[in-house]
Design a protein around this motif. Structure first.
Motif, PDB file in Angstrom:
ATOM      1  N   GLN A 108       7.952   2.394  -8.182  1.00 39.72           N
ATOM      2  CA  GLN A 108       8.673   3.139  -7.152  1.00 39.72           C
ATOM      3  C   GLN A 108       9.765   2.274  -6.543  1.00 39.72           C
ATOM      4  OE1 GLN A 108       5.540   4.247  -4.506  1.00 39.72           O
ATOM      5  NE2 GLN A 108       5.328   2.231  -3.575  1.00 39.72           N
ATOM      6  N   LEU A 109      10.900   2.919  -6.269  1.00 38.05           N
ATOM      7  CA  LEU A 109      12.022   2.261  -5.600  1.00 38.05           C
ATOM      8  C   LEU A 109      12.093   2.819  -4.192  1.00 38.05           C
ATOM      9  CD1 LEU A 109      14.717   2.642  -8.429  1.00 38.05           C
ATOM     10  CD2 LEU A 109      12.997   0.841  -8.125  1.00 38.05           C
ATOM     11  N   TYR A 110      12.259   1.956  -3.198  1.00 34.28           N
ATOM     12  CA  TYR A 110      12.277   2.475  -1.830  1.00 34.28           C
ATOM     13  C   TYR A 110      13.172   1.664  -0.923  1.00 34.28           C
ATOM     14  CZ  TYR A 110       8.984  -1.353  -1.006  1.00 34.28           C
ATOM     15  OH  TYR A 110       8.389  -2.595  -0.932  1.00 34.28           O
ATOM     16  N   LYS A 111      13.551   2.290   0.161  1.00 36.34           N
ATOM     17  CA  LYS A 111      14.330   1.648   1.211  1.00 36.34           C
ATOM     18  C   LYS A 111      13.556   1.745   2.512  1.00 36.34           C
ATOM     19  CE  LYS A 111      18.891   2.432   1.153  1.00 36.34           C
ATOM     20  NZ  LYS A 111      19.641   1.289   0.604  1.00 36.34           N
ATOM     21  N   LEU A 112      13.689   0.734   3.355  1.00 34.04           N
ATOM     22  CA  LEU A 112      12.958   0.698   4.622  1.00 34.04           C
ATOM     23  C   LEU A 112      13.915   0.694   5.800  1.00 34.04           C
ATOM     24  CD1 LEU A 112      10.297  -2.098   3.895  1.00 34.04           C
ATOM     25  CD2 LEU A 112       9.893   0.372   4.031  1.00 34.04           C
ATOM     26  N   LEU A 113      13.458   1.276   6.920  1.00 34.66           N
ATOM     27  CA  LEU A 113      14.145   1.077   8.196  1.00 34.66           C
ATOM     28  C   LEU A 113      13.408  -0.053   8.920  1.00 34.66           C
ATOM     29  CD1 LEU A 113      14.761   4.780   9.269  1.00 34.66           C
ATOM     30  CD2 LEU A 113      16.461   3.102   8.542  1.00 34.66           C
ATOM     31  N   GLU A 114      14.082  -0.619   9.911  1.00 30.41           N
ATOM     32  CA  GLU A 114      13.523  -1.735  10.684  1.00 30.41           C
ATOM     33  C   GLU A 114      12.075  -1.493  11.109  1.00 30.41           C
ATOM     34  OE1 GLU A 114      14.867  -4.571  11.311  1.00 30.41           O
ATOM     35  OE2 GLU A 114      16.903  -4.177  10.589  1.00 30.41           O
ATOM     36  N   ASP A 115      11.831  -0.283  11.615  1.00 36.98           N
ATOM     37  CA  ASP A 115      10.523   0.011  12.208  1.00 36.98           C
ATOM     38  C   ASP A 115       9.477   0.399  11.159  1.00 36.98           C
ATOM     39  OD1 ASP A 115      11.363   2.464  11.433  1.00 36.98           O
ATOM     40  OD2 ASP A 115      11.424   3.344  13.428  1.00 36.98           O
ATOM     41  N   ARG A 133       9.645   2.774   8.746  1.00 39.76           N
ATOM     42  CA  ARG A 133       9.780   4.060   8.050  1.00 39.76           C
ATOM     43  C   ARG A 133      10.315   3.785   6.650  1.00 39.76           C
ATOM     44  NH1 ARG A 133      13.461   7.286  12.152  1.00 39.76           N
ATOM     45  NH2 ARG A 133      13.874   5.154  12.842  1.00 39.76           N
ATOM     46  N   ARG A 134       9.782   4.520   5.695  1.00 41.74           N
ATOM     47  CA  ARG A 134      10.119   4.247   4.297  1.00 41.74           C
ATOM     48  C   ARG A 134      10.595   5.502   3.596  1.00 41.74           C
ATOM     49  NH1 ARG A 134       5.581   2.324  -0.106  1.00 41.74           N
ATOM     50  NH2 ARG A 134       4.701   4.331   0.536  1.00 41.74           N
ATOM     51  N   GLN A 135      11.614   5.369   2.784  1.00 37.96           N
ATOM     52  CA  GLN A 135      12.023   6.473   1.904  1.00 37.96           C
ATOM     53  C   GLN A 135      11.946   5.985   0.478  1.00 37.96           C
ATOM     54  OE1 GLN A 135      12.832   9.748   2.551  1.00 37.96           O
ATOM     55  NE2 GLN A 135      12.783   9.923   0.325  1.00 37.96           N
ATOM     56  N   ILE A 136      11.092   6.602  -0.299  1.00 42.31           N
ATOM     57  CA  ILE A 136      11.033   6.299  -1.721  1.00 42.31           C
ATOM     58  C   ILE A 136      12.141   7.088  -2.400  1.00 42.31           C
ATOM     59  CG2 ILE A 136       9.666   6.555  -3.826  1.00 42.31           C
ATOM     60  CD1 ILE A 136       7.178   5.992  -2.133  1.00 42.31           C
ATOM     61  N   VAL A 137      13.039   6.395  -3.074  1.00 41.33           N
ATOM     62  CA  VAL A 137      14.191   7.076  -3.664  1.00 41.33           C
ATOM     63  C   VAL A 137      13.946   7.480  -5.111  1.00 41.33           C
ATOM     64  CG1 VAL A 137      15.831   5.973  -2.099  1.00 41.33           C
ATOM     65  CG2 VAL A 137      15.359   4.935  -4.322  1.00 41.33           C
ATOM     66  N   GLU A 181       2.650   7.799  -0.810  1.00 42.88           N
ATOM     67  CA  GLU A 181       3.849   7.642  -1.629  1.00 42.88           C
ATOM     68  C   GLU A 181       4.543   8.993  -1.825  1.00 42.88           C
ATOM     69  OE1 GLU A 181       0.986   5.765  -2.400  1.00 42.88           O
ATOM     70  OE2 GLU A 181       2.126   4.209  -1.357  1.00 42.88           O
ATOM     71  N   ILE A 182       3.747  10.027  -2.048  1.00 42.16           N
ATOM     72  CA  ILE A 182       4.343  11.357  -2.190  1.00 42.16           C
ATOM     73  C   ILE A 182       5.051  11.744  -0.890  1.00 42.16           C
ATOM     74  CG2 ILE A 182       3.864  13.809  -2.565  1.00 42.16           C
ATOM     75  CD1 ILE A 182       1.506  12.967  -4.326  1.00 42.16           C
ATOM     76  N   ALA A 183       4.383  11.470   0.222  1.00 50.82           N
ATOM     77  CA  ALA A 183       4.970  11.778   1.527  1.00 50.82           C
ATOM     78  C   ALA A 183       6.282  11.025   1.730  1.00 50.82           C
ATOM     79  CB  ALA A 183       3.984  11.422   2.640  1.00 50.82           C
ATOM     80  N   ASP A 184       6.287   9.743   1.415  1.00 42.42           N
ATOM     81  CA  ASP A 184       7.496   8.947   1.626  1.00 42.42           C
ATOM     82  C   ASP A 184       8.600   9.303   0.637  1.00 42.42           C
ATOM     83  OD1 ASP A 184       6.506   7.686   3.821  1.00 42.42           O
ATOM     84  OD2 ASP A 184       6.000   5.811   2.827  1.00 42.42           O
ATOM     85  N   TYR A 185       8.221   9.914  -0.456  1.00 45.93           N
ATOM     86  CA  TYR A 185       9.232  10.401  -1.398  1.00 45.93           C
ATOM     87  C   TYR A 185       9.830  11.706  -0.888  1.00 45.93           C
ATOM     88  CZ  TYR A 185      11.197  12.118  -5.842  1.00 45.93           C
ATOM     89  OH  TYR A 185      12.024  12.602  -6.828  1.00 45.93           O
TER      90      TYR A 185
END
Lengths: 239, 239
Positions: free
Chosen positions: B74-81, B83-87, B192-196
């Motif tokens: 999985q590839l993902y980006k994070l915010l400071e706090d 929060r994660r978005q799996i791209v 992971e599904i949620a963050d995607y």
DNA sequence: CGAGAGGTTGAGCAATCTCAACGGGGGTGG
DNA sequence: CCACCCCCGTTGAGATTGCTCAACCTCTCG
């Protein structure tokens, strides 16, 4: 809305320069020879579009690829019931057609009065195979766009309304080369901003108001903003 | 976790085949000669990763590009706090590194036990310039990924929770080549599904339950699904 | 077989959306 | 040149979706 150009018109003329040829450091034609340019020209035509004009619809056979010479174009996808997601705003220097199979995968519409270079797709692809520099340039553009897409996924999937609007303002100012404090023209309406950020018109409007009240931005007329406090805005945006 | 391979190991060996070389119709090495393959091999190494292992973090200097040979990444980006978005979820045959400047623009983590080919980035880029077929292949991959990104923007920006989950199930089944009615393994957890999908664990779980109660899917164990009614599911997904 | 991670369910809450009314600036036609 | 209109943006109130917090359950693995 479409006319026959000559090389000078869009590939190096004094006034009008097709950005596929000579715009910015991502220039394509700067790596092409005169004879290569000439071939490119033969499959090209100049296209003008007025605000609201649709260049093509998602699903249409992809007959052309484009370069934006002047103006702003939006790319969007629709759901059956009319919900719309704008996937990007393109400005001078941007290329339309990277992601195509034989059909367009999104619709394209002029936001402002726009001038583009259109290249017939089939011969363009042939040229691509013959001119590695051209292909390298497109690969670099695709990489950049992909990274931008990923960042926008983070915006759409995980950021609050306030964070989205802050991100949009900073990124758009950056893209237009407008430094903080300068007047930033927003050529698109609230509906377009909303459909880009995955929000509603009302939420965008309210959020602008909040940012204004907090002294982060100043709204000038209905379609201009001034970023007053870029660092606080960046902190909100999560950048 | 990293070892010296030989050509056969990952570029055509009987058992283990690096997909950069020989997987699917998007194969890269199928368009390369033996000597070209040999050069590719010299800058490559084989990498194994266990579930949860991080291949690299966003912002790290981009020293390698990768090809997934086996497993899910999985590839993902994070915010400071946090929060994660799996791209994206990558499977065998996918390439990691299209969108890189000199630093990784997202983090990569193994979801399952994974085997990859890693190529040192600098010499890989040199090869790219020398082997137009390789470059064409990457451009095609980039286009496909870009289109997928755009579709996912529509999911994140405009679809409801139910529509998102339905879309995910159909797309993932499609990608894994699992036909309707067959058991579809979901190697990633609910988080992971949620963050995607830009949702929370709870919403994903509730939505699975709803789809199950409506007879659209069957849940088997905690990490398998069967799509019982693909056309109704597609209608919900807006596909 | 037991423990713990991961998944499910429930209740209340908060952010954003929806529906609705109002405002103002720019463009147009008289 | 002015006045009117209309589109677009703003603001408000209430509805809704998905989130948060919390408890409980159930696989899976040791």
């Amino acid at each position: 809305m479409s006319e026959r150009p000559d090389v000078a018109t869009f590939c190096g003329g004094a006034q009008v320069r097709c950005d596929l040829c000579m715009v910015r450091d991502t220039a394509i034609c700067s790596v092409l020879s005169a004879s290569e340019l000439a071939r490119l020209t033969r499959i090209a035509r100049s296209v003008h579009a007025t605000p609201g004009h649709t260049l093509f619809h998602e699903g249409d056979p992809a007959e052309d690829v484009f370069t934006v010479v002047e103006g702003v174009v939006q790319l969007y996808k629709l759901l059956e019931d009319g919900r719309r997601q704008i996937v990007g705003f393109l400005v001078a220097g941007d290329f339309i057609g990277l992601a195509f199979g034989n059909h367009y995968v999104y619709s394209a519409e002029a936001v402002t009065a726009t001038r583009l270079c259109a290249f017939r797709r089939a011969p363009f692809i042939v040229l691509l195979g013959e001119y590695p520099h051209l292909e390298q340039n497109l690969l670099a553009r695709a990489s950049t766009e992909l990274a931008a897409s990923h960042e926008h996924m983070l915006v759409l999937g995980r950021k609050s309304a306030k964070e989205r609007v802050a991100t949009f303002l900073l990124r758009f100012a950056e893209r237009r080369g407008v430094p903080p404090g300068e007047r930033l023209d927003l050529p698109m309406g609230r509906l377009e901003i909303a459909d880009y950020l995955g929000l509603t018109i009302e939420t965008v409007s309210r959020t602008f108001t909040v940012l204004r009240r907090e002294g982060l931005i100043r709204l000038e007329g209905r379609s201009s903003v001034r970023i007053l406090d870029p660092s606080r805005l960046a902190a909100i945006a999560g950048l």
